[in-house]
Motif scaffolding. Structure first.
Motif, PDB file in Angstrom:
ATOM      1  N   LEU A 161       2.308  -7.810   2.661  1.00 20.03           N
ATOM      2  CA  LEU A 161       1.669  -6.991   1.624  1.00 20.03           C
ATOM      3  C   LEU A 161       2.673  -6.092   0.906  1.00 20.03           C
ATOM      4  O   LEU A 161       2.439  -4.899   0.707  1.00 20.03           O
ATOM      5  CB  LEU A 161       0.551  -6.149   2.259  1.00 20.03           C
ATOM      6  CG  LEU A 161      -0.629  -6.942   2.826  1.00 20.03           C
ATOM      7  CD1 LEU A 161      -1.570  -6.018   3.597  1.00 20.03           C
ATOM      8  CD2 LEU A 161      -1.398  -7.651   1.715  1.00 20.03           C
ATOM      9  N   LYS A 162       3.764  -6.663   0.478  1.00 24.60           N
ATOM     10  CA  LYS A 162       4.846  -5.859  -0.075  1.00 24.60           C
ATOM     11  C   LYS A 162       4.552  -5.275  -1.453  1.00 24.60           C
ATOM     12  O   LYS A 162       5.237  -4.351  -1.889  1.00 24.60           O
ATOM     13  CB  LYS A 162       6.138  -6.677  -0.122  1.00 24.60           C
ATOM     14  CG  LYS A 162       6.087  -7.914  -0.999  1.00 24.60           C
ATOM     15  CD  LYS A 162       7.404  -8.673  -0.910  1.00 24.60           C
ATOM     16  CE  LYS A 162       7.414  -9.892  -1.812  1.00 24.60           C
ATOM     17  NZ  LYS A 162       8.683 -10.647  -1.713  1.00 24.60           N
ATOM     18  N   GLY A 163       3.532  -5.786  -2.144  1.00 22.34           N
ATOM     19  CA  GLY A 163       3.185  -5.243  -3.466  1.00 22.34           C
ATOM     20  C   GLY A 163       2.006  -4.294  -3.445  1.00 22.34           C
ATOM     21  O   GLY A 163       1.598  -3.777  -4.487  1.00 22.34           O
ATOM     22  N   LEU A 185       5.211  -1.971   3.486  1.00 18.02           N
ATOM     23  CA  LEU A 185       4.416  -1.512   2.343  1.00 18.02           C
ATOM     24  C   LEU A 185       5.180  -0.481   1.524  1.00 18.02           C
ATOM     25  O   LEU A 185       4.723   0.639   1.283  1.00 18.02           O
ATOM     26  CB  LEU A 185       3.080  -0.931   2.829  1.00 18.02           C
ATOM     27  CG  LEU A 185       1.951  -1.932   3.139  1.00 18.02           C
ATOM     28  CD1 LEU A 185       2.347  -2.908   4.222  1.00 18.02           C
ATOM     29  CD2 LEU A 185       0.683  -1.186   3.545  1.00 18.02           C
ATOM     30  N   ASN A 186       6.353  -0.866   1.058  1.00 17.85           N
ATOM     31  CA  ASN A 186       7.224   0.080   0.356  1.00 17.85           C
ATOM     32  C   ASN A 186       6.683   0.556  -0.985  1.00 17.85           C
ATOM     33  O   ASN A 186       7.128   1.585  -1.504  1.00 17.85           O
ATOM     34  CB  ASN A 186       8.603  -0.543   0.144  1.00 17.85           C
ATOM     35  CG  ASN A 186       9.335  -0.824   1.437  1.00 17.85           C
ATOM     36  OD1 ASN A 186      10.229  -1.646   1.487  1.00 17.85           O
ATOM     37  ND2 ASN A 186       8.960  -0.144   2.527  1.00 17.85           N
ATOM     38  N   THR A 207       6.394   5.225   8.767  1.00 15.90           N
ATOM     39  CA  THR A 207       7.714   4.749   8.348  1.00 15.90           C
ATOM     40  C   THR A 207       7.593   3.652   7.282  1.00 15.90           C
ATOM     41  O   THR A 207       6.771   2.752   7.404  1.00 15.90           O
ATOM     42  CB  THR A 207       8.473   4.167   9.555  1.00 15.90           C
ATOM     43  OG1 THR A 207       8.560   5.163  10.571  1.00 15.90           O
ATOM     44  CG2 THR A 207       9.871   3.735   9.159  1.00 15.90           C
ATOM     45  N   GLY A 208       8.408   3.767   6.249  1.00  9.25           N
ATOM     46  CA  GLY A 208       8.450   2.742   5.200  1.00  9.25           C
ATOM     47  C   GLY A 208       7.676   3.080   3.953  1.00  9.25           C
ATOM     48  O   GLY A 208       7.856   2.443   2.913  1.00  9.25           O
ATOM     49  N   LEU A 209       6.820   4.093   4.019  1.00 10.16           N
ATOM     50  CA  LEU A 209       5.968   4.422   2.863  1.00 10.16           C
ATOM     51  C   LEU A 209       6.716   5.345   1.903  1.00 10.16           C
ATOM     52  O   LEU A 209       6.311   6.490   1.650  1.00 10.16           O
ATOM     53  CB  LEU A 209       4.667   5.064   3.345  1.00 10.16           C
ATOM     54  CG  LEU A 209       3.800   4.168   4.242  1.00 10.16           C
ATOM     55  CD1 LEU A 209       2.558   4.930   4.706  1.00 10.16           C
ATOM     56  CD2 LEU A 209       3.391   2.899   3.513  1.00 10.16           C
ATOM     57  N   ILE A 210       7.766   4.839   1.321  1.00 10.32           N
ATOM     58  CA  ILE A 210       8.680   5.669   0.537  1.00 10.32           C
ATOM     59  C   ILE A 210       8.123   6.068  -0.831  1.00 10.32           C
ATOM     60  O   ILE A 210       8.636   6.994  -1.454  1.00 10.32           O
ATOM     61  CB  ILE A 210      10.038   4.964   0.357  1.00 10.32           C
ATOM     62  CG1 ILE A 210       9.844   3.589  -0.296  1.00 10.32           C
ATOM     63  CG2 ILE A 210      10.751   4.821   1.694  1.00 10.32           C
ATOM     64  CD1 ILE A 210      11.157   2.871  -0.606  1.00 10.32           C
ATOM     65  N   ARG A 211       7.063   5.392  -1.288  1.00 11.31           N
ATOM     66  CA  ARG A 211       6.470   5.732  -2.585  1.00 11.31           C
ATOM     67  C   ARG A 211       5.078   6.349  -2.440  1.00 11.31           C
ATOM     68  O   ARG A 211       4.407   6.600  -3.439  1.00 11.31           O
ATOM     69  CB  ARG A 211       6.404   4.486  -3.484  1.00 11.31           C
ATOM     70  CG  ARG A 211       7.771   4.011  -3.935  1.00 11.31           C
ATOM     71  CD  ARG A 211       7.679   2.811  -4.870  1.00 11.31           C
ATOM     72  NE  ARG A 211       8.998   2.422  -5.349  1.00 11.31           N
ATOM     73  CZ  ARG A 211       9.838   1.648  -4.687  1.00 11.31           C
ATOM     74  NH1 ARG A 211       9.484   1.150  -3.515  1.00 11.31           N
ATOM     75  NH2 ARG A 211      11.028   1.359  -5.173  1.00 11.31           N
TER      76      ARG A 211
END
Length: 326
Positions: A161-163, A185-186, A207-211
């Motif tokens: 689900l990268k988008g 899930l960036n 972790t990884g939710l940079i936006r």
């Protein structure tokens, strides 16, 4: 109310683009019913009594963009979505208010699903999602799983689900989020985990939710927050922790956090971050101490239903931009 259609009902409607067959009592649709509707882009079958559809039913709908199957009696998607998604333009699937209990890997195994942007499975009975079920949904932007029976979230469930930009998990029964579950899930902007059963938030939970901008954790049972739970979220602006069981709120604040709601907890101590503009600390009757890192940015502060002794210790003349106090 309609209960069925004859096979040739739509035979002379070759230019038809929008078809509404919702709010009827249809249980079954003939496999070749839509064979002449090659220009159809929107199909609404909601609010019927469909339990199963034939794999050939949607085969001719090569221009279908949106399919609404909400408020039926679907328990499974069988055999998979190859019967629906046969072209790369399909982007909106609504399965809300059915009786789905599982999401199996084969349901979304069609590579043409890379075009899907909106997937709604709200208000079903989903308790299990097989690992990598969303593997091919790389362009999905919204996933709505509100009001299901999920108990845990793992990294393998969310693989692919990268988008994703909006993820709604409100009103499940989630008690556990595996560390680093969201690391794929960036691009996620909004995450709603309201009304679950979470008790602990760790420094690797998100972790990884940079936006990520919006995070809603209201109405859980959270009592433990590790100090670095949220400062790994560099773009977080909105954090809602209303109605939990937090006693000490002394976190490392995300650098862009503007809105914080920690009302209706069991707070004894709270530290207000330096960039906050709105802080809701109300309905914490046992609150003994508030520390303000910075007085300049706060514009709204809600303190009602806290102790008068505490309020009397706050020097409000130090807040040059405070324009709302309650």
């Amino acid at each position: 109310l309609l209960t069925k259609f004859e096979n040739l009902t739509f035979a002379d409607l070759k230019r038809l683009e929008y078809l509404y067959i919702n709010n009827n009592k249809i249980k079954y649709l003939e496999p070749t019913l839509f064979d002449d509707l090659r220009n159809l882009i929107f199909l609404d079958l909601s609010s019927n009594r469909i339990k199963l559809f034939d794999t050939r039913l949607f085969k001719a709908l090569i221009n279908l963009d949106r399919l609404i199957l909400s408020e039926n009696e679907l328990k499974i998607i069988s055999p998979n979505l190859n019967s629906i998604v046969i072209h790369l333009g399909f982007n909106n699937l609504n399965l809300n208010f059915n009786k789905l209990q599982y999401i199996k890997r084969r349901y979304f195994s069609n590579r043409n699903l890379t075009s899907l942007k909106y997937l709604a499975i709200k208000s079903n009975q989903v308790s299990l999602i097989e690992p990598r079920s969303f593997k091919f949904l790389e362009n999905l932007e919204l996933l709505d799983l509100q009001s299901n029976c999920l108990v845990k979230i793992t990294k393998e469930i969310l693989y692919g689900l990268k988008g994703l930009k909006t993820f709604n998990l409100e009103l499940n029964s989630i008690i556990y989020i595996e560390p680093n579950s969201f690391e794929y899930l960036n691009d996620l902007i909004e995450l709603n985990l309201k009304n679950n059963q979470l008790t602990n938030i760790y420094q690797n939970t998100f972790t990884g939710l940079i936006r990520l901008i919006y995070l809603n954790l209201a109405s859980n049972k959270i009592h433990n927050l590790e100090i670095n739970s949220f400062n790994i979220l560099p773009n977080l602006e909105y954090l809602n922790l209303l109605n939990n069981q937090i006693k000490i709120f002394n976190i490392a604040y995300p650098s862009k956090l503007l809105y914080l709601d920690i009302s209706y907890n069991k707070l004894e101590y709270v530290r207000i971050g330096k960039k906050l503009k709105l802080a809701f600390v109300n309905n914490n009757r046992f609150l003994k101490q508030i520390d303000f890192v910075n007085y300049n940015n706060l514009e709204a502060l809600k303190l009602d239903e806290t102790s008068s002794e505490l309020i009397n210790t706050i020097k409000f003349d130090r807040f040059p931009n405070l324009n709302a106090l309650g």
